[in-house]
Structures are given as structure tokens and as C-alpha cells.
Motif scaffolding. Structure first.
Motif, mmCIF file in Angstrom:
data_model
loop_
_atom_site.group_PDB
_atom_site.id
_atom_site.type_symbol
_atom_site.label_atom_id
_atom_site.label_comp_id
_atom_site.label_asym_id
_atom_site.label_seq_id
_atom_site.Cartn_x
_atom_site.Cartn_y
_atom_site.Cartn_z
ATOM 1 N N SER A 37 0.858 -1.190 0.000
ATOM 2 C CA SER A 37 0.000 0.000 0.000
ATOM 3 C C SER A 37 0.891 1.236 0.000
ATOM 4 O O SER A 37 2.030 1.196 0.461
ATOM 5 N N THR A 47 -5.364 -2.657 -0.686
ATOM 6 C CA THR A 47 -4.877 -3.236 0.558
ATOM 7 C C THR A 47 -5.809 -4.357 0.996
ATOM 8 O O THR A 47 -7.024 -4.174 1.076
ATOM 9 N N GLU A 71 3.458 -7.756 3.815
ATOM 10 C CA GLU A 71 2.699 -6.519 3.656
ATOM 11 C C GLU A 71 3.722 -5.393 3.715
ATOM 12 O O GLU A 71 4.400 -5.225 4.715
ATOM 13 N N THR A 73 4.936 -1.254 2.387
ATOM 14 C CA THR A 73 4.483 0.063 1.952
ATOM 15 C C THR A 73 5.520 0.611 0.985
ATOM 16 O O THR A 73 6.696 0.264 1.053
#
Length: 132
Positions: A37, A47, A71, A73
Motif C-alpha cells: 500500500s 490493501t 505486507e 508500503t
């Protein structure tokens, strides 16, 4: 070695995940599932939610393969972040989903999939979602 898949909770993302699960099972390799994300974004439709991850976990367990969820960013460039993760984990295959975009859309917005296909230093499997 492992296989990396870029996962987003869309039909295209699910098609990529299914193809990656199939490849991981065939090759007897771990599956690295990446969902990124944009840094600082309050809302990002790409997301994955807890329900999405539960569905992913069920699919992976049903296939009987090992997996790891990443996960991450990104600040400026999703493609660079994804390729960095692929290199960091020394993956044997990259699996991405493709969606239909107009030529104008590609020109204005760019295409992460196209850049991954052109810049990756390892094999890439590009998957389309089935039309219904």
C-alpha cells in the motif's frame, strides 16, 4: 527458492494468486504473497483486509504449500518495491495479474505490470482473470 505473487483483493489478484499456488505446488516451492500500500494513504482499495487474508490462507492451506505474507508500503514506486522484494528473497518466478487498460490509460498512468515484465531479471508469469 520461492515464488512471489503480487496480490490485490480483485478478480485479477485472485487469478494471479491461484496461478501462483499452482506453480508453487508444481515446483514444490514456498509462496511469497505480497500486498503493498502507498505510504500515508488513509484508504487504499488494493490493501487486503483481514477477510481477504483469511481467504488467501484457506486457499494456500488447501493446496498444502508453504507460504509467507509480506505486507509492505511504498513511497514513490510500487514496481521498484515489488522487484526489490523479489530480489531480496531470490525468487525463481514472479507471478502478476493483468487487467485490461486502454492505451490512453497506460500512457497517462503507466503500467506496473508492463514495467515488471520489462525490468525483472527473472521469469514472469502474467495472468488475466477469466471473464464472466
Amino acid at each position: 527458492m520461492s515464488i512471489i505473487v503480487g496480490y490485490v483483493p480483485t478478480p485479477v489478484g485472485k487469478a494471479a494468486l491461484n496461478a501462483a499456488i499452482t506453480e508453487a505446488k508444481l515446483r514444490d516451492e514456498e509462496l511469497l504473497i505480497v500486498n503493498s500500500s502507498r505510504e500515508g494513504a488513509l484508504v487504499d482499495k488494493n490493501t487486503a483486509s483481514l477477510d481477504d487474508w483469511n481467504a488467501v490462507d484457506a486457499a494456500v492451506k488447501a493446496a498444502g504449500i508453504q507460504s509467507q505474507i509480506v505486507e509492505s508500503t511504498y513511497r514513490d514506486d510500487l514496481t521498484e518495491e515489488f522487484l526489490r522484494i523479489a530480489e531480496e528473497h531470490d525468487v525463481s518466478l514472479i507471478v502478476i495479474g493483468l487487467r485490461h487498460r486502454t492505451q490512453v490509460g497506460k500512457f497517462i498512468m503507466g503500467s506496473h505490470a508492463q514495467r515488471i515484465l520489462l525490468q525483472a531479471d527473472r521469469p514472469v508469469l502474467a495472468v488475466k482473470a477469466t471473464e464472466r
